[in-house]
Design a protein around this motif. Structure first.
Motif, PDB file in Angstrom:
ATOM      1  N   ASP A   1      42.598  30.775  50.896  1.00  0.00           N
ATOM      2  CA  ASP A   1      43.348  32.027  50.756  1.00  0.00           C
ATOM      3  C   ASP A   1      43.244  32.514  49.309  1.00  0.00           C
ATOM      4  OD1 ASP A   1      45.041  34.179  50.920  1.00  0.00           O
ATOM      5  OD2 ASP A   1      46.865  33.000  51.095  1.00  0.00           O
ATOM      6  N   GLU A   2      42.359  33.442  49.080  1.00  0.00           N
ATOM      7  CA  GLU A   2      42.091  33.899  47.718  1.00  0.00           C
ATOM      8  C   GLU A   2      43.319  34.532  47.070  1.00  0.00           C
ATOM      9  OE1 GLU A   2      38.509  36.186  45.390  1.00  0.00           O
ATOM     10  OE2 GLU A   2      39.190  37.023  47.293  1.00  0.00           O
ATOM     11  N   LEU A   3      44.118  35.271  47.845  1.00  0.00           N
ATOM     12  CA  LEU A   3      45.281  35.921  47.258  1.00  0.00           C
ATOM     13  C   LEU A   3      46.321  34.909  46.777  1.00  0.00           C
ATOM     14  CD1 LEU A   3      46.007  39.120  49.381  1.00  0.00           C
ATOM     15  CD2 LEU A   3      45.122  38.957  47.052  1.00  0.00           C
ATOM     16  N   THR A   4      46.486  33.808  47.524  1.00  0.00           N
ATOM     17  CA  THR A   4      47.409  32.765  47.068  1.00  0.00           C
ATOM     18  C   THR A   4      46.902  32.130  45.784  1.00  0.00           C
ATOM     19  OG1 THR A   4      48.234  32.292  49.289  1.00  0.00           O
ATOM     20  CG2 THR A   4      48.474  30.546  47.656  1.00  0.00           C
ATOM     21  N   PHE A   5      45.593  31.929  45.697  1.00  0.00           N
ATOM     22  CA  PHE A   5      45.014  31.389  44.470  1.00  0.00           C
ATOM     23  C   PHE A   5      45.255  32.330  43.287  1.00  0.00           C
ATOM     24  CE2 PHE A   5      41.439  31.587  41.520  1.00  0.00           C
ATOM     25  CZ  PHE A   5      41.477  30.301  40.983  1.00  0.00           C
ATOM     26  N   LEU A   6      44.982  33.626  43.480  1.00  0.00           N
ATOM     27  CA  LEU A   6      45.179  34.589  42.396  1.00  0.00           C
ATOM     28  C   LEU A   6      46.656  34.691  42.012  1.00  0.00           C
ATOM     29  CD1 LEU A   6      42.728  37.367  43.629  1.00  0.00           C
ATOM     30  CD2 LEU A   6      42.413  35.873  41.644  1.00  0.00           C
TER      31      LEU A   6
ATOM     32  N   ILE B   1      47.105  42.009  36.278  1.00  0.00           N
ATOM     33  CA  ILE B   1      46.540  41.373  37.470  1.00  0.00           C
ATOM     34  C   ILE B   1      45.067  41.091  37.208  1.00  0.00           C
ATOM     35  CG2 ILE B   1      45.959  41.724  39.904  1.00  0.00           C
ATOM     36  CD1 ILE B   1      48.439  43.587  40.027  1.00  0.00           C
ATOM     37  N   GLU B   2      44.619  39.880  37.560  1.00  0.00           N
ATOM     38  CA  GLU B   2      43.205  39.514  37.443  1.00  0.00           C
ATOM     39  C   GLU B   2      42.671  39.195  38.827  1.00  0.00           C
ATOM     40  OE1 GLU B   2      42.165  36.963  34.011  1.00  0.00           O
ATOM     41  OE2 GLU B   2      44.308  36.945  33.612  1.00  0.00           O
TER      42      GLU B   2
ATOM     43  N   GLU C   1      36.094  33.493  40.679  1.00  0.00           N
ATOM     44  CA  GLU C   1      35.152  32.476  40.190  1.00  0.00           C
ATOM     45  C   GLU C   1      35.294  32.276  38.689  1.00  0.00           C
ATOM     46  OE1 GLU C   1      32.911  29.368  40.422  1.00  0.00           O
ATOM     47  OE2 GLU C   1      33.533  30.499  42.188  1.00  0.00           O
ATOM     48  N   THR C   2      35.498  33.357  37.952  1.00  0.00           N
ATOM     49  CA  THR C   2      35.706  33.236  36.510  1.00  0.00           C
ATOM     50  C   THR C   2      36.968  32.441  36.218  1.00  0.00           C
ATOM     51  OG1 THR C   2      34.575  35.325  36.075  1.00  0.00           O
ATOM     52  CG2 THR C   2      36.066  34.515  34.371  1.00  0.00           C
ATOM     53  N   ILE C   3      38.026  32.693  36.977  1.00  0.00           N
ATOM     54  CA  ILE C   3      39.283  31.972  36.781  1.00  0.00           C
ATOM     55  C   ILE C   3      39.087  30.487  37.053  1.00  0.00           C
ATOM     56  CG2 ILE C   3      41.611  31.640  37.698  1.00  0.00           C
ATOM     57  CD1 ILE C   3      41.658  34.706  38.188  1.00  0.00           C
ATOM     58  N   ILE C   4      38.418  30.150  38.143  1.00  0.00           N
ATOM     59  CA  ILE C   4      38.192  28.748  38.487  1.00  0.00           C
ATOM     60  C   ILE C   4      37.446  28.032  37.370  1.00  0.00           C
ATOM     61  CG2 ILE C   4      36.886  27.200  40.019  1.00  0.00           C
ATOM     62  CD1 ILE C   4      37.674  28.991  42.335  1.00  0.00           C
TER      63      ILE C   4
END
Length: 207
Positions: A21-26, A192-193, A197-200
């Motif tokens: 879930d990308e939104l939960t990660f962000l 908001i970012e 992939e950059t964050i990871i």
């Protein structure tokens, strides 16, 4: 050595969460940015800040055990679906049994949805029985939830979220900590970012 192990664990867990879930990660990443900025405002010690950083990043890790169709649902959750979502702090603690983390980090994962008035979950803790870091992350979590990207509604402005946080002082949130958080909000905005992939790639550098 322990920080290296911790970083490897974190990178693995957060990649799993991003894939599900990308939104939960962000959301988790921005909660961490908010929490760290507030920690700097409070002048927390370096070791406390590191524990807070790690705990905030993985505060929602229990959502790895929540069905994906519930996490990514665009409409209002049914009662039984919300009940499943509310299990994620307990799921998170179950996951952390397999990793080497401090009690402070575990407390963030387990208690970040507890409320000052005892009406939160999963254990209905109240007041100062809720660990300090969990009370802090609860503020950061709520602010991000109100002002972040969600598929089912437009985000609140920073100013409107300020009003909502203020309303929650003494009921949802620690009143004294909320006073400091509101002062912090008056002088800070966390953008908001969206580049996952950059964050990871930044996660392994956390110490």
């Amino acid at each position: 050595m322990s920080s290296i192990i911790k970083n490897m664990e974190l990178c693995f867990l957060m990649r799993q969460l991003s894939a599900k879930d990308e939104l939960t990660f962000l959301h988790s990443y921005r909660v961490t940015k908010i929490a760290l900025s507030f920690a700097s405002f409070l002048k927390l010690a370096d070791e406390e800040t590191r524990e807070l950083q790690f705990g905030a990043l993985i505060h929602d890790i229990g959502k790895l055990h929540v069905p994906a169709h519930i996490l990514t649902k665009k409409g209002k959750l049914l009662e039984e679906e919300f009940a499943e979502i509310k299990k994620h702090p307990l799921f998170g603690i179950h996951i952390l049994q397999h990793y080497h983390v401090s009690p402070e980090i575990s407390h963030i994962v387990l208690y970040h949805h507890e409320q000052w008035d005892g009406k939160g979950y999963p254990h209905k803790k109240r007041g100062e029985n809720i660990p300090f870091f969990a009370r802090l992350v609860a503020l950061a979590d709520s602010l991000e939830a109100m002002t972040g990207i969600r598929p089912y509604r437009a985000p609140l402005t920073w100013e409107d979220a300020y009003k909502e946080i203020r309303k929650g002082a003494g009921t949802q949130f620690d009143p004294r900590l909320t006073t400091s958080f509101l002062l912090w909000m008056e002088n800070h905005v966390i953008p908001i970012e969206q580049n996952t992939e950059t964050i990871i790639q930044t996660i392994p550098s956390i110490s």
